[in-house]
Design a protein around this motif. Structure first.
Motif, PDB file in Angstrom:
ATOM      1  N   VAL A  71       0.832  -1.197   0.000  1.00  0.00           N
ATOM      2  CA  VAL A  71       0.000   0.000   0.000  1.00  0.00           C
ATOM      3  C   VAL A  71       0.872   1.254   0.000  1.00  0.00           C
ATOM      4  CG1 VAL A  71      -1.649   1.352   1.361  1.00  0.00           C
ATOM      5  CG2 VAL A  71      -1.955  -1.112   1.116  1.00  0.00           C
ATOM      6  N   PHE A  72       1.869   1.297   0.847  1.00  0.00           N
ATOM      7  CA  PHE A  72       2.698   2.492   0.940  1.00  0.00           C
ATOM      8  C   PHE A  72       3.535   2.703  -0.319  1.00  0.00           C
ATOM      9  CE2 PHE A  72       2.045   2.274   5.632  1.00  0.00           C
ATOM     10  CZ  PHE A  72       1.614   3.581   5.805  1.00  0.00           C
ATOM     11  N   LYS A  73       4.004   1.637  -0.929  1.00  0.00           N
ATOM     12  CA  LYS A  73       4.787   1.801  -2.152  1.00  0.00           C
ATOM     13  C   LYS A  73       3.919   2.334  -3.289  1.00  0.00           C
ATOM     14  CE  LYS A  73       8.134  -0.986  -3.248  1.00  0.00           C
ATOM     15  NZ  LYS A  73       8.931  -2.191  -3.575  1.00  0.00           N
ATOM     16  N   GLN A  74       2.664   1.887  -3.357  1.00  0.00           N
ATOM     17  CA  GLN A  74       1.779   2.419  -4.383  1.00  0.00           C
ATOM     18  C   GLN A  74       1.281   3.814  -4.036  1.00  0.00           C
ATOM     19  OE1 GLN A  74      -1.033   0.190  -6.519  1.00  0.00           O
ATOM     20  NE2 GLN A  74      -0.124  -1.807  -6.120  1.00  0.00           N
ATOM     21  N   ALA A  75       1.418   4.201  -2.770  1.00  0.00           N
ATOM     22  CA  ALA A  75       1.044   5.557  -2.368  1.00  0.00           C
ATOM     23  C   ALA A  75       2.208   6.542  -2.529  1.00  0.00           C
ATOM     24  CB  ALA A  75       0.574   5.563  -0.915  1.00  0.00           C
ATOM     25  N   GLY A  76       3.326   6.065  -3.079  1.00  0.00           N
ATOM     26  CA  GLY A  76       4.401   6.982  -3.406  1.00  0.00           C
ATOM     27  C   GLY A  76       5.689   6.813  -2.640  1.00  0.00           C
ATOM     28  N   PHE A  77       5.739   5.881  -1.687  1.00  0.00           N
ATOM     29  CA  PHE A  77       6.964   5.666  -0.928  1.00  0.00           C
ATOM     30  C   PHE A  77       7.871   4.752  -1.744  1.00  0.00           C
ATOM     31  CE2 PHE A  77       3.912   7.133   2.063  1.00  0.00           C
ATOM     32  CZ  PHE A  77       4.631   7.821   3.026  1.00  0.00           C
ATOM     33  N   LYS A  78       9.032   5.263  -2.089  1.00  0.00           N
ATOM     34  CA  LYS A  78       9.873   4.605  -3.083  1.00  0.00           C
ATOM     35  C   LYS A  78      10.452   3.281  -2.598  1.00  0.00           C
ATOM     36  CE  LYS A  78      12.620   3.877  -6.583  1.00  0.00           C
ATOM     37  NZ  LYS A  78      12.072   3.215  -7.778  1.00  0.00           N
ATOM     38  N   SER A  79      11.128   3.292  -1.463  1.00  0.00           N
ATOM     39  CA  SER A  79      11.904   2.124  -1.049  1.00  0.00           C
ATOM     40  C   SER A  79      11.129   1.249  -0.077  1.00  0.00           C
ATOM     41  CB  SER A  79      13.217   2.571  -0.407  1.00  0.00           C
ATOM     42  OG  SER A  79      12.969   3.251   0.806  1.00  0.00           O
ATOM     43  N   ASP A  80      11.577   0.003   0.045  1.00  0.00           N
ATOM     44  CA  ASP A  80      11.003  -0.906   1.034  1.00  0.00           C
ATOM     45  C   ASP A  80      11.229  -0.376   2.438  1.00  0.00           C
ATOM     46  OD1 ASP A  80      10.083  -2.725  -0.854  1.00  0.00           O
ATOM     47  OD2 ASP A  80      11.976  -3.822  -0.899  1.00  0.00           O
ATOM     48  N   ALA A  81      12.381   0.257   2.656  1.00  0.00           N
ATOM     49  CA  ALA A  81      12.688   0.794   3.988  1.00  0.00           C
ATOM     50  C   ALA A  81      11.704   1.884   4.382  1.00  0.00           C
ATOM     51  CB  ALA A  81      14.117   1.337   4.013  1.00  0.00           C
ATOM     52  N   GLN A  82      11.380   2.773   3.439  1.00  0.00           N
ATOM     53  CA  GLN A  82      10.405   3.828   3.722  1.00  0.00           C
ATOM     54  C   GLN A  82       9.026   3.243   3.998  1.00  0.00           C
ATOM     55  OE1 GLN A  82      10.540   6.425   0.310  1.00  0.00           O
ATOM     56  NE2 GLN A  82      12.141   7.719   1.192  1.00  0.00           N
ATOM     57  N   THR A  91       5.711  14.818  -2.448  1.00  0.00           N
ATOM     58  CA  THR A  91       5.706  14.947  -0.985  1.00  0.00           C
ATOM     59  C   THR A  91       4.288  15.086  -0.452  1.00  0.00           C
ATOM     60  OG1 THR A  91       7.876  16.019  -1.077  1.00  0.00           O
ATOM     61  CG2 THR A  91       6.588  16.313   0.948  1.00  0.00           C
ATOM     62  N   GLU A  92       3.440  15.830  -1.190  1.00  0.00           N
ATOM     63  CA  GLU A  92       2.062  16.044  -0.737  1.00  0.00           C
ATOM     64  C   GLU A  92       1.276  14.737  -0.713  1.00  0.00           C
ATOM     65  OE1 GLU A  92       3.568  17.708  -3.115  1.00  0.00           O
ATOM     66  OE2 GLU A  92       3.797  19.725  -2.244  1.00  0.00           O
ATOM     67  N   VAL A  93       1.419  13.927  -1.767  1.00  0.00           N
ATOM     68  CA  VAL A  93       0.697  12.654  -1.827  1.00  0.00           C
ATOM     69  C   VAL A  93       1.163  11.722  -0.718  1.00  0.00           C
ATOM     70  CG1 VAL A  93       0.354  10.562  -3.191  1.00  0.00           C
ATOM     71  CG2 VAL A  93       0.176  12.795  -4.271  1.00  0.00           C
ATOM     72  N   LYS A  94       2.462  11.671  -0.505  1.00  0.00           N
ATOM     73  CA  LYS A  94       2.982  10.800   0.549  1.00  0.00           C
ATOM     74  C   LYS A  94       2.519  11.258   1.929  1.00  0.00           C
ATOM     75  CE  LYS A  94       7.342  10.970  -0.804  1.00  0.00           C
ATOM     76  NZ  LYS A  94       8.799  10.677  -0.867  1.00  0.00           N
ATOM     77  N   ALA A  95       2.498  12.571   2.155  1.00  0.00           N
ATOM     78  CA  ALA A  95       2.075  13.083   3.464  1.00  0.00           C
ATOM     79  C   ALA A  95       0.598  12.788   3.721  1.00  0.00           C
ATOM     80  CB  ALA A  95       2.333  14.592   3.534  1.00  0.00           C
ATOM     81  N   VAL A  96      -0.251  13.052   2.716  1.00  0.00           N
ATOM     82  CA  VAL A  96      -1.684  12.792   2.879  1.00  0.00           C
ATOM     83  C   VAL A  96      -1.944  11.302   3.035  1.00  0.00           C
ATOM     84  CG1 VAL A  96      -3.942  12.942   1.754  1.00  0.00           C
ATOM     85  CG2 VAL A  96      -2.380  14.885   1.657  1.00  0.00           C
ATOM     86  N   SER A  97      -1.242  10.482   2.275  1.00  0.00           N
ATOM     87  CA  SER A  97      -1.427   9.027   2.344  1.00  0.00           C
ATOM     88  C   SER A  97      -1.038   8.501   3.720  1.00  0.00           C
ATOM     89  CB  SER A  97      -0.600   8.336   1.267  1.00  0.00           C
ATOM     90  OG  SER A  97      -0.994   8.746  -0.026  1.00  0.00           O
ATOM     91  N   LEU A  98       0.120   8.936   4.213  1.00  0.00           N
ATOM     92  CA  LEU A  98       0.578   8.460   5.515  1.00  0.00           C
ATOM     93  C   LEU A  98      -0.364   8.904   6.623  1.00  0.00           C
ATOM     94  CD1 LEU A  98       2.678   7.079   7.289  1.00  0.00           C
ATOM     95  CD2 LEU A  98       3.978   9.227   7.318  1.00  0.00           C
ATOM     96  N   LEU A  99      -0.747  10.177   6.608  1.00  0.00           N
ATOM     97  CA  LEU A  99      -1.652  10.681   7.649  1.00  0.00           C
ATOM     98  C   LEU A  99      -3.008   9.989   7.576  1.00  0.00           C
ATOM     99  CD1 LEU A  99      -2.129  12.700   9.949  1.00  0.00           C
ATOM    100  CD2 LEU A  99      -2.854  14.377   8.234  1.00  0.00           C
ATOM    101  N   SER A 100      -3.523   9.799   6.373  1.00  0.00           N
ATOM    102  CA  SER A 100      -4.830   9.137   6.212  1.00  0.00           C
ATOM    103  C   SER A 100      -4.805   7.717   6.750  1.00  0.00           C
ATOM    104  CB  SER A 100      -5.229   9.126   4.732  1.00  0.00           C
ATOM    105  OG  SER A 100      -5.396  10.431   4.235  1.00  0.00           O
ATOM    106  N   LEU A 101      -3.748   6.991   6.443  1.00  0.00           N
ATOM    107  CA  LEU A 101      -3.665   5.600   6.884  1.00  0.00           C
ATOM    108  C   LEU A 101      -3.460   5.491   8.392  1.00  0.00           C
ATOM    109  CD1 LEU A 101      -1.584   4.106   3.947  1.00  0.00           C
ATOM    110  CD2 LEU A 101      -3.953   3.575   4.525  1.00  0.00           C
ATOM    111  N   ILE A 102      -2.674   6.402   8.972  1.00  0.00           N
ATOM    112  CA  ILE A 102      -2.481   6.380  10.421  1.00  0.00           C
ATOM    113  C   ILE A 102      -3.802   6.643  11.133  1.00  0.00           C
ATOM    114  CG2 ILE A 102      -1.424   7.585  12.371  1.00  0.00           C
ATOM    115  CD1 ILE A 102       1.054   8.007  10.657  1.00  0.00           C
TER     116      ILE A 102
END
Length: 249
Positions: free
Chosen positions: A70-81, A155-166
């Motif tokens: 989910v996070f990789k498709q939401a814009g987080f590039k690496s497995d670590a992220q 950055t905006e997509v990743k921030a909204v995605s992370l906050l929404s999922l949390i």
């Protein structure tokens, strides 16, 4: 790799469903037919089973089981992220569960369910919207071989995605997560509780299996945004059902 994930998930859930059902069959005096024939037991069984199904079909299991995907498709590039982002989900889940322990008797089951479901639907809609406006793009093919990775998002997509999922996981953890199991154990009389709870648990794990097994196919078939819009629609159905079926209790 995805086929291995599906097979492993299916095996675990089939075993859990079998254990849940047979574990409760002999722990009550009422028969399965008796649960359906008696109006008061039938209504409680329908309510508990429906809540158990909706609990799973809101998509929380997929966010946890397939968090890295989910996070990789939401814009987080690496497995670590992607993996690090899951840590924040876990922290939020723990904090929300502690809140649920404090609030469930003070605020009531129905309020927590309604508030949590509404917040979950809002977060899923936000996630679906940003990933529809800026959909995930796969990395270019190499030597004619299609890549399974995705380009990093803004950055905006990743921030909204992370906050929404949390917030989504936190909302689930103070509402659907604990409250449904609590209600299922409370609404049945002692003589029927064992068998009735086992039936509701089978619906819960069976729904979990269906949702988890279909998630990757939905991502491949209709895309990330539409998949989470679908879960948003199910969240709306869940809110209406809780509002209408649970009354003022």
């Amino acid at each position: 790799e995805r086929e291995r994930e599906r097979a492993g998930t299916q095996t675990v859930f089939v075993v859990c469903v079998a254990l849940c059902f047979f574990g409760g069959v002999w722990k009550s005096t009422v028969t399965l037919l008796g649960l359906v024939r008696k109006p008061e037991l039938r209504r409680a069984l329908v309510l508990s089973s429906a809540l158990s199904i909706l609990q799973q079909f809101t998509g929380n299991a997929n966010v946890l089981f397939y968090g890295a995907t989910v996070f990789k498709q939401a814009g987080f590039k690496s497995d670590a992220q992607a993996t690090l982002s899951q840590v924040f989900l876990g922290i939020g889940k723990v904090l929300a569960t502690v809140f649920a322990i404090y609030a469930v008797d003070r605020l009531g089951r129905r309020k927590l369910l309604l508030w949590g479901t509404a917040l979950m639907g809002f977060c899923l809609a936000a996630l679906a919207t940003v990933t529809t406006v800026e959909p995930p793009e796969k990395t270019p093919a190499i030597n004619g071989t299609e890549a399974n990775d995705f380009m990093p998002g803004s950055t905006e997509v990743k921030a909204v995605s992370l906050l929404s999922l949390i917030v989504f996981v936190m909302a689930y953890s103070f509402s659907f997560g604990p409250v449904v199991w609590l209600l299922v154990s409370e609404i049945f009389p002692d003589h029927a509780r064992g068998k009735a709870v086992s039936v509701s648990t089978v619906f819960s794990w069976g729904s979990n299996l269906a949702v988890s097994m279909s998630f990757l196919s939905l991502l491949d078939g209709i895309g990330f945004g539409l998949t989470f819009f679908l879960y948003t629609a199910i969240g709306v159905v869940a809110f209406v059902f809780i509002y209408c079926a649970c009354g003022g209790s």
